[in-house]
Design an enzyme around this catalytic site. Sequence first.
Site, PDB file in Angstrom:
ATOM      1  N   ARG A 194       4.755  11.585  -3.528  1.00 49.10           N
ATOM      2  CA  ARG A 194       5.165  11.660  -4.939  1.00 49.10           C
ATOM      3  C   ARG A 194       5.807  13.005  -5.292  1.00 49.10           C
ATOM      4  O   ARG A 194       5.692  13.459  -6.429  1.00 49.10           O
ATOM      5  CB  ARG A 194       3.986  11.388  -5.885  1.00 49.10           C
ATOM      6  N   ASP A 224      10.140   2.363  -5.101  1.00 52.57           N
ATOM      7  CA  ASP A 224       8.748   2.005  -5.384  1.00 52.57           C
ATOM      8  C   ASP A 224       8.349   0.829  -4.505  1.00 52.57           C
ATOM      9  O   ASP A 224       9.203   0.035  -4.096  1.00 52.57           O
ATOM     10  CB  ASP A 224       8.542   1.653  -6.858  1.00 52.57           C
ATOM     11  N   ARG A 278       7.492  12.908 -11.696  1.00 53.17           N
ATOM     12  CA  ARG A 278       7.311  13.460 -13.035  1.00 53.17           C
ATOM     13  C   ARG A 278       6.915  14.921 -13.112  1.00 53.17           C
ATOM     14  O   ARG A 278       6.948  15.498 -14.188  1.00 53.17           O
ATOM     15  CB  ARG A 278       6.284  12.619 -13.794  1.00 53.17           C
ATOM     16  N   ARG A 324      15.981  10.816 -15.399  1.00 48.28           N
ATOM     17  CA  ARG A 324      15.443   9.489 -15.728  1.00 48.28           C
ATOM     18  C   ARG A 324      15.572   9.125 -17.196  1.00 48.28           C
ATOM     19  O   ARG A 324      15.284   7.979 -17.571  1.00 48.28           O
ATOM     20  CB  ARG A 324      13.961   9.433 -15.336  1.00 48.28           C
ATOM     21  N   TYR A 329      -1.556  -6.253  -6.424  1.00 49.12           N
ATOM     22  CA  TYR A 329      -0.819  -6.286  -7.699  1.00 49.12           C
ATOM     23  C   TYR A 329      -0.413  -7.705  -8.072  1.00 49.12           C
ATOM     24  O   TYR A 329      -0.460  -8.099  -9.232  1.00 49.12           O
ATOM     25  CB  TYR A 329       0.425  -5.394  -7.626  1.00 49.12           C
TER      26      TYR A 329
HETATM   27  O1  CP3 Z   1       8.080  10.937  -4.332  1.00 48.71           O
HETATM   28  C1  CP3 Z   1       7.760   9.899  -3.739  1.00 48.71           C
HETATM   29  O2  CP3 Z   1       6.659   9.759  -3.160  1.00 48.71           O
HETATM   30  C2  CP3 Z   1       8.783   8.783  -3.603  1.00 48.71           C
HETATM   31  C3  CP3 Z   1       8.763   7.734  -4.537  1.00 48.71           C
HETATM   32  C4  CP3 Z   1       7.567   6.809  -4.703  1.00 48.71           C
HETATM   33  C5  CP3 Z   1       7.275   6.236  -5.952  1.00 48.71           C
HETATM   34  N1  CP3 Z   1       6.277   5.318  -5.787  1.00 48.71           N
HETATM   35  C6  CP3 Z   1       7.980   6.545  -7.213  1.00 48.71           C
HETATM   36  C7  CP3 Z   1       7.279   6.326  -8.481  1.00 48.71           C
HETATM   37  C8  CP3 Z   1       6.683   6.261  -3.770  1.00 48.71           C
HETATM   38  C9  CP3 Z   1       6.540   6.562  -2.296  1.00 48.71           C
HETATM   39  C10 CP3 Z   1       5.871   5.321  -4.473  1.00 48.71           C
HETATM   40  C11 CP3 Z   1       4.855   4.470  -3.821  1.00 48.71           C
HETATM   41  C12 CP3 Z   1       3.913   3.733  -4.655  1.00 48.71           C
HETATM   42  N2  CP3 Z   1       4.139   3.068  -5.829  1.00 48.71           N
HETATM   43  C13 CP3 Z   1       2.566   3.504  -4.284  1.00 48.71           C
HETATM   44  C14 CP3 Z   1       1.936   4.010  -3.022  1.00 48.71           C
HETATM   45  C15 CP3 Z   1       1.565   5.444  -3.112  1.00 48.71           C
HETATM   46  C16 CP3 Z   1       0.393   5.763  -3.996  1.00 48.71           C
HETATM   47  O3  CP3 Z   1       0.589   6.516  -4.952  1.00 48.71           O
HETATM   48  O4  CP3 Z   1      -0.713   5.270  -3.730  1.00 48.71           O
HETATM   49  C17 CP3 Z   1       1.975   2.732  -5.288  1.00 48.71           C
HETATM   50  C18 CP3 Z   1       0.534   2.263  -5.335  1.00 48.71           C
HETATM   51  C19 CP3 Z   1       2.984   2.455  -6.262  1.00 48.71           C
HETATM   52  C20 CP3 Z   1       2.854   1.638  -7.513  1.00 48.71           C
HETATM   53  C21 CP3 Z   1       3.087   2.513  -8.693  1.00 48.71           C
HETATM   54  N3  CP3 Z   1       4.340   2.889  -9.132  1.00 48.71           N
HETATM   55  C22 CP3 Z   1       2.135   3.173  -9.519  1.00 48.71           C
HETATM   56  C23 CP3 Z   1       0.622   3.028  -9.407  1.00 48.71           C
HETATM   57  C24 CP3 Z   1       2.842   3.958 -10.447  1.00 48.71           C
HETATM   58  C25 CP3 Z   1       2.307   4.926 -11.493  1.00 48.71           C
HETATM   59  C26 CP3 Z   1       2.345   4.402 -12.876  1.00 48.71           C
HETATM   60  C27 CP3 Z   1       2.206   5.518 -13.892  1.00 48.71           C
HETATM   61  O5  CP3 Z   1       3.091   5.613 -14.776  1.00 48.71           O
HETATM   62  O6  CP3 Z   1       1.265   6.307 -13.821  1.00 48.71           O
HETATM   63  C28 CP3 Z   1       4.220   3.755 -10.185  1.00 48.71           C
HETATM   64  C29 CP3 Z   1       5.349   4.379 -10.903  1.00 48.71           C
HETATM   65  C30 CP3 Z   1       6.113   5.378 -10.130  1.00 48.71           C
HETATM   66  N4  CP3 Z   1       6.552   5.240  -8.847  1.00 48.71           N
HETATM   67  C31 CP3 Z   1       6.599   6.621 -10.635  1.00 48.71           C
HETATM   68  C32 CP3 Z   1       7.324   7.212  -9.604  1.00 48.71           C
HETATM   69  C33 CP3 Z   1       8.085   8.503  -9.656  1.00 48.71           C
HETATM   70  C34 CP3 Z   1       6.397   7.143 -12.054  1.00 48.71           C
HETATM   71  C35 CP3 Z   1       7.438   6.519 -12.903  1.00 48.71           C
HETATM   72  C36 CP3 Z   1       7.816   7.383 -14.068  1.00 48.71           C
HETATM   73  O7  CP3 Z   1       8.372   8.474 -13.860  1.00 48.71           O
HETATM   74  O8  CP3 Z   1       7.597   6.909 -15.188  1.00 48.71           O
END
Ligand code: CP3
Length: 350
Positions: A36, A85, A40, A49, A160
């Site tokens: 990650r 994602d 953010r 974004r 999910y």
């Molecule tokens: O920087 C990185 O790691 C690359 C991008 C990346 C994202 N998601 C972008 C993202 C990666 C590798 C993921 C994987 C992902 N997505 C996982 C596996 C890793 C982990 O954290 O366990 C999972 C479970 C997800 C599903 C997911 N997507 C969740 C639980 C969330 C968070 C929701 C929240 O708002 O708290 C996301 C959203 C997400 N994916 C964001 C990003 C940058 C945040 C979106 C935003 O900026 O609003």
Amino acid sequence: MTNPAPGPNVPEITTSPLLEAYFGRRPERLPVWFMRQAGRSLPEYRAAREGVAMLDSCLRPELAAEITLQPVRRHGVDAAIFFSDIVVPLKLAGVDVEIVPGVGPVVAEPVRTRADVDRLVEHRPGDHAAITEAVRLTVAELGPTPLIGFAGAPFTLAAYLVEGRPSRDHLAARTMMHADPEAWRHLMRWTADITGAFLRAQVLAGARAAQLFDSWAGALSLNDYATHAAPFSARALSKVRDLGVPVIHFGTGTSELLVAMRDVGVDVIGVDYRLPLDEASRRLGGTTPLQGNIDPALLAAPWEVLEAHVRAVVQAGRAAPAHVVNLGHGVPPTTDPAVLTRVVELVHSL
Ligand code: CP3
């Protein structure tokens, strides 16, 4: 462990500290990146974004490439992780899924019955052109720094799909695997094929390593994991096996599953913050390169506390044949980016 031959898109597999370590050697510089890292915690990410929904941003190649590059420019990390994602391949296949800010992935029609599964598997894998283009643009800008592609493991994606939204204990998914094992297998085979195709598209376009995220596998007993999840993770990874890139496997709460996760057939195990790396290495028989496992909570602690912790993680990592420093889960959105840059400098000095 044997080093696979370079795949068609991997001209030289040993030109970076990251890939050296993933192939089990000890490079001159200890490599570090952060799960990650693209997200953010960076003001430039929030600016890029502005006004664009999360999954839409993943499907705009210029934007996805720009966000992928931001943390590499800012922190000098040893890898880029592709900005996307785990639910993107579901969206590409036409499943109604969105990422709700502050919540996570939400599926409009949760998959609970055999009939729901039958409807879901009618969706064919989607067009990966936007992903391919984003990876190409990223790799062209990155120079020698490798890009890591990733995908969600079938269990985490199915969690999910079945729950319809993030869940603490994944009850509905765990019920289905026992109550209707046939429906579960059907669902998991489809999910494995969809997520495997997404990973393959990234590697074919130039990603030089592949990470499988089974974030919620820690909700499973070892027996359930081995029976109802691991075979489908292996099926997903079979889609990239011929490409010769190293594969990293990560989950949280997986201290009891590490050996089973390695035996899915991967090169590197990502360890969460709960288990010291020397103990993880012992459990894995001392032959598996490790990635991890700075506690994300300590990124907000005083520098002296964080520095001592990073040094301890690096010391424990010496028990493994090779080590890529990372967090034990993702960067919290509230993290001061300057702290991440300082951690990179510290790791590179060790
Ligand atoms: O920087 C990185 O790691 C690359 C991008 C990346 C994202 N998601 C972008 C993202 C990666 C590798 C993921 C994987 C992902 N997505 C996982 C596996 C890793 C982990 O954290 O366990 C999972 C479970 C997800 C599903 C997911 N997507 C969740 C639980 C969330 C968070 C929701 C929240 O708002 O708290 C996301 C959203 C997400 N994916 C964001 C990003 C940058 C945040 C979106 C935003 O900026 O609003």
